[in-house]
Design a protein around this motif. Structure first.
Motif, PDB file in Angstrom:
ATOM      1  N   ARG A 116       0.861  -1.179   0.000  1.00 43.75           N
ATOM      2  CA  ARG A 116       0.000   0.000   0.000  1.00 43.75           C
ATOM      3  C   ARG A 116       0.905   1.238   0.000  1.00 43.75           C
ATOM      4  O   ARG A 116       1.715   1.422   0.903  1.00 43.75           O
ATOM      5  CB  ARG A 116      -0.905  -0.003   1.238  1.00 43.75           C
ATOM      6  CG  ARG A 116      -1.637   1.322   1.492  1.00 43.75           C
ATOM      7  CD  ARG A 116      -2.608   1.602   0.376  1.00 43.75           C
ATOM      8  NE  ARG A 116      -3.169   2.929   0.477  1.00 43.75           N
ATOM      9  CZ  ARG A 116      -4.375   3.186   1.012  1.00 43.75           C
ATOM     10  NH1 ARG A 116      -5.086   2.216   1.523  1.00 43.75           N
ATOM     11  NH2 ARG A 116      -4.826   4.409   1.026  1.00 43.75           N
ATOM     12  N   PHE A 117       0.781   2.082  -1.012  1.00 46.08           N
ATOM     13  CA  PHE A 117       1.587   3.289  -1.117  1.00 46.08           C
ATOM     14  C   PHE A 117       0.797   4.486  -0.584  1.00 46.08           C
ATOM     15  O   PHE A 117      -0.396   4.608  -0.845  1.00 46.08           O
ATOM     16  CB  PHE A 117       2.019   3.515  -2.570  1.00 46.08           C
ATOM     17  CG  PHE A 117       2.927   2.439  -3.089  1.00 46.08           C
ATOM     18  CD1 PHE A 117       4.305   2.545  -2.947  1.00 46.08           C
ATOM     19  CD2 PHE A 117       2.407   1.304  -3.692  1.00 46.08           C
ATOM     20  CE1 PHE A 117       5.145   1.546  -3.419  1.00 46.08           C
ATOM     21  CE2 PHE A 117       3.237   0.297  -4.166  1.00 46.08           C
ATOM     22  CZ  PHE A 117       4.615   0.416  -4.023  1.00 46.08           C
ATOM     23  N   PHE A 118       1.493   5.361   0.135  1.00 48.73           N
ATOM     24  CA  PHE A 118       0.845   6.457   0.845  1.00 48.73           C
ATOM     25  C   PHE A 118       1.051   7.801   0.145  1.00 48.73           C
ATOM     26  O   PHE A 118       2.194   8.231  -0.045  1.00 48.73           O
ATOM     27  CB  PHE A 118       1.425   6.582   2.259  1.00 48.73           C
ATOM     28  CG  PHE A 118       0.811   5.671   3.279  1.00 48.73           C
ATOM     29  CD1 PHE A 118       0.300   6.179   4.463  1.00 48.73           C
ATOM     30  CD2 PHE A 118       0.745   4.304   3.071  1.00 48.73           C
ATOM     31  CE1 PHE A 118      -0.264   5.344   5.419  1.00 48.73           C
ATOM     32  CE2 PHE A 118       0.195   3.456   4.013  1.00 48.73           C
ATOM     33  CZ  PHE A 118      -0.320   3.973   5.187  1.00 48.73           C
ATOM     34  N   PRO A 119      -0.032   8.498  -0.188  1.00 51.37           N
ATOM     35  CA  PRO A 119       0.098   9.921  -0.515  1.00 51.37           C
ATOM     36  C   PRO A 119       0.292  10.695   0.784  1.00 51.37           C
ATOM     37  O   PRO A 119      -0.091  10.220   1.866  1.00 51.37           O
ATOM     38  CB  PRO A 119      -1.252  10.250  -1.163  1.00 51.37           C
ATOM     39  CG  PRO A 119      -2.204   9.302  -0.531  1.00 51.37           C
ATOM     40  CD  PRO A 119      -1.430   8.039  -0.259  1.00 51.37           C
ATOM     41  N   ARG A 120       0.873  11.873   0.702  1.00 49.66           N
ATOM     42  CA  ARG A 120       1.123  12.657   1.918  1.00 49.66           C
ATOM     43  C   ARG A 120      -0.175  12.970   2.660  1.00 49.66           C
ATOM     44  O   ARG A 120      -0.210  13.026   3.909  1.00 49.66           O
ATOM     45  CB  ARG A 120       1.865  13.946   1.563  1.00 49.66           C
ATOM     46  CG  ARG A 120       2.093  14.905   2.725  1.00 49.66           C
ATOM     47  CD  ARG A 120       2.858  14.264   3.879  1.00 49.66           C
ATOM     48  NE  ARG A 120       2.771  15.070   5.078  1.00 49.66           N
ATOM     49  CZ  ARG A 120       3.714  15.925   5.470  1.00 49.66           C
ATOM     50  NH1 ARG A 120       4.816  16.081   4.752  1.00 49.66           N
ATOM     51  NH2 ARG A 120       3.567  16.607   6.584  1.00 49.66           N
ATOM     52  N   ALA A 121      -1.251  13.142   1.931  1.00 44.55           N
ATOM     53  CA  ALA A 121      -2.524  13.474   2.574  1.00 44.55           C
ATOM     54  C   ALA A 121      -2.957  12.400   3.565  1.00 44.55           C
ATOM     55  O   ALA A 121      -3.548  12.707   4.610  1.00 44.55           O
ATOM     56  CB  ALA A 121      -3.613  13.692   1.520  1.00 44.55           C
ATOM     57  N   LEU A 122      -2.672  11.139   3.254  1.00 43.19           N
ATOM     58  CA  LEU A 122      -3.057  10.056   4.159  1.00 43.19           C
ATOM     59  C   LEU A 122      -2.215  10.095   5.436  1.00 43.19           C
ATOM     60  O   LEU A 122      -2.733   9.857   6.534  1.00 43.19           O
ATOM     61  CB  LEU A 122      -2.915   8.702   3.459  1.00 43.19           C
ATOM     62  CG  LEU A 122      -3.289   7.462   4.282  1.00 43.19           C
ATOM     63  CD1 LEU A 122      -4.703   7.584   4.855  1.00 43.19           C
ATOM     64  CD2 LEU A 122      -3.165   6.201   3.434  1.00 43.19           C
ATOM     65  N   VAL A 123      -0.933  10.403   5.301  1.00 43.30           N
ATOM     66  CA  VAL A 123      -0.085  10.563   6.488  1.00 43.30           C
ATOM     67  C   VAL A 123      -0.663  11.643   7.398  1.00 43.30           C
ATOM     68  O   VAL A 123      -0.771  11.463   8.622  1.00 43.30           O
ATOM     69  CB  VAL A 123       1.361  10.920   6.077  1.00 43.30           C
ATOM     70  CG1 VAL A 123       2.198  11.310   7.301  1.00 43.30           C
ATOM     71  CG2 VAL A 123       2.009   9.751   5.348  1.00 43.30           C
ATOM     72  N   ASP A 124      -1.040  12.759   6.805  1.00 44.20           N
ATOM     73  CA  ASP A 124      -1.597  13.862   7.594  1.00 44.20           C
ATOM     74  C   ASP A 124      -2.935  13.474   8.226  1.00 44.20           C
ATOM     75  O   ASP A 124      -3.205  13.832   9.382  1.00 44.20           O
ATOM     76  CB  ASP A 124      -1.773  15.102   6.715  1.00 44.20           C
ATOM     77  CG  ASP A 124      -0.443  15.701   6.272  1.00 44.20           C
ATOM     78  OD1 ASP A 124       0.581  15.453   6.944  1.00 44.20           O
ATOM     79  OD2 ASP A 124      -0.423  16.402   5.240  1.00 44.20           O
ATOM     80  N   ASP A 125      -3.755  12.754   7.492  1.00 46.55           N
ATOM     81  CA  ASP A 125      -5.048  12.322   8.030  1.00 46.55           C
ATOM     82  C   ASP A 125      -4.856  11.428   9.258  1.00 46.55           C
ATOM     83  O   ASP A 125      -5.586  11.550  10.253  1.00 46.55           O
ATOM     84  CB  ASP A 125      -5.845  11.560   6.970  1.00 46.55           C
ATOM     85  CG  ASP A 125      -6.435  12.464   5.903  1.00 46.55           C
ATOM     86  OD1 ASP A 125      -6.426  13.697   6.098  1.00 46.55           O
ATOM     87  OD2 ASP A 125      -6.891  11.932   4.870  1.00 46.55           O
ATOM     88  N   ALA A 145      -2.508  11.476  11.324  1.00 47.99           N
ATOM     89  CA  ALA A 145      -1.960  12.241  12.445  1.00 47.99           C
ATOM     90  C   ALA A 145      -2.932  13.289  12.987  1.00 47.99           C
ATOM     91  O   ALA A 145      -2.583  14.027  13.907  1.00 47.99           O
ATOM     92  CB  ALA A 145      -0.665  12.918  12.013  1.00 47.99           C
ATOM     93  N   GLU A 146      -4.146  13.339  12.445  1.00 47.31           N
ATOM     94  CA  GLU A 146      -5.118  14.320  12.928  1.00 47.31           C
ATOM     95  C   GLU A 146      -5.443  14.055  14.398  1.00 47.31           C
ATOM     96  O   GLU A 146      -5.749  12.926  14.787  1.00 47.31           O
ATOM     97  CB  GLU A 146      -6.401  14.250  12.096  1.00 47.31           C
ATOM     98  CG  GLU A 146      -7.392  15.336  12.431  1.00 47.31           C
ATOM     99  CD  GLU A 146      -8.594  15.340  11.512  1.00 47.31           C
ATOM    100  OE1 GLU A 146      -9.546  16.091  11.809  1.00 47.31           O
ATOM    101  OE2 GLU A 146      -8.589  14.604  10.512  1.00 47.31           O
ATOM    102  N   VAL A 149       2.957  12.146  18.279  1.00 48.16           N
ATOM    103  CA  VAL A 149       2.839  12.011  19.730  1.00 48.16           C
ATOM    104  C   VAL A 149       1.396  12.233  20.149  1.00 48.16           C
ATOM    105  O   VAL A 149       0.714  13.146  19.652  1.00 48.16           O
ATOM    106  CB  VAL A 149       3.759  13.028  20.441  1.00 48.16           C
ATOM    107  CG1 VAL A 149       3.591  12.968  21.958  1.00 48.16           C
ATOM    108  CG2 VAL A 149       5.222  12.782  20.050  1.00 48.16           C
ATOM    109  N   VAL A 150       0.929  11.413  21.099  1.00 46.24           N
ATOM    110  CA  VAL A 150      -0.421  11.573  21.643  1.00 46.24           C
ATOM    111  C   VAL A 150      -0.491  12.873  22.449  1.00 46.24           C
ATOM    112  O   VAL A 150       0.350  13.126  23.301  1.00 46.24           O
ATOM    113  CB  VAL A 150      -0.796  10.384  22.548  1.00 46.24           C
ATOM    114  CG1 VAL A 150      -2.157  10.626  23.203  1.00 46.24           C
ATOM    115  CG2 VAL A 150      -0.816   9.091  21.749  1.00 46.24           C
ATOM    116  N   ARG A 151      -1.470  13.680  22.151  1.00 49.79           N
ATOM    117  CA  ARG A 151      -1.632  14.945  22.883  1.00 49.79           C
ATOM    118  C   ARG A 151      -2.158  14.679  24.283  1.00 49.79           C
ATOM    119  O   ARG A 151      -2.946  13.758  24.494  1.00 49.79           O
ATOM    120  CB  ARG A 151      -2.615  15.855  22.139  1.00 49.79           C
ATOM    121  CG  ARG A 151      -2.054  16.423  20.869  1.00 49.79           C
ATOM    122  CD  ARG A 151      -3.092  17.268  20.153  1.00 49.79           C
ATOM    123  NE  ARG A 151      -2.566  17.815  18.917  1.00 49.79           N
ATOM    124  CZ  ARG A 151      -3.303  18.417  17.982  1.00 49.79           C
ATOM    125  NH1 ARG A 151      -4.613  18.542  18.178  1.00 49.79           N
ATOM    126  NH2 ARG A 151      -2.756  18.879  16.886  1.00 49.79           N
TER     127      ARG A 151
END
Length: 224
Positions: free
Chosen positions: A185-194, A196-197, A222-224
């Protein structure tokens, strides 16, 4: 009628599980005993964060889990290959690390086998870029957050859409492409950001690994 796409992903995941099981059986220690660069980075990050316990997802035969144990962490290593984990357990015993290493056979499509807020850190080297649907990846990220303590650290690596294999080979949909029996499964940057929301996204570091080379992101959140 059922969800055909979901059924297809489930079938692909089952085929991949069997493929990895055969790979671990036929090629023990496939990736050698040297820890990955991602694990060396993660150990430093975990130590700085004051972590003492680490959950590794997709530990395989254990080159990184053993490294974390040598570095003094208590490691809970999971993988869906019993063969790989048996190799890891044997190596931990041989190195005198058995008291620091626990193994559990686990498929990450199911809830993680840990209680809420029970570990300091989670590590996953290319586990999230297995043959997982977008929904399964989001569910897994939610599970990682559940088991981490407040301030807990998640370091993971994924192959991204700039990789030379992206868009080639056998396409399975959802940015999953198969080469040589291995579905990625290849990741676009948008998925990385999603993913980490709601977290503190500390770093997204681009790097290369292997002979192709594989192009990856190393993500620290990191967990807030």
């Amino acid at each position: 009628m059922g969800d055909t796409r979901q059924d297809d992903h489930g079938h692909l995941a089952a085929v991949q599980q069997e493929h990895w099981q055969h790979t671990c059986t036929d090629h023990p220690g496939r990736y050698g005993g040297t820890p990955s660069a991602a694990a060396r980075h993660a150990a430093a990050v975990f130590r700085t964060a004051g972590a003492s316990t680490v959950l590794e997802l997709g530990a395989g035969h254990g080159r990184d889990a053993l490294y974390f144990a040598r570095e003094g962490f208590a490691v809970h290593a999971t993988d869906f290959s019993p063969v790989g984990l048996s190799q890891l357990a044997a190596a931990a015993e041989a190195e005198g690390l058995a008291e620091r290493v626990t193994t559990t056979v686990h498929d990450v499509r199911a809830p993680l086998p840990l209680a809420d807020a029970s570990t300091d850190a989670v590590f996953a080297h290319m586990l999230l870029c297995m043959a997982l649907s977008t929904a399964e990846i989001h569910a897994l990220a939610g599970e990682v957050r559940r088991v981490l303590r407040p301030g807990g650290v998640f370091v993971h690596t994924v192959r991204h859409t700039g990789d030379g294999h992206y868009g080639t080979g056998l396409a399975h949909g959802d940015d999953i492409y198969e080469h040589g029996g291995f579905a990625v499964r290849f990741f676009p940057r948008a998925l990385v950001d999603d993913l980490a929301e709601g977290w503190d996204l500390v770093e997204v570091h681009a790097f290369e690994e292997g002979e192709l080379p594989r192009r990856l992101w190393r993500v620290t959140q990191v967990v807030r």
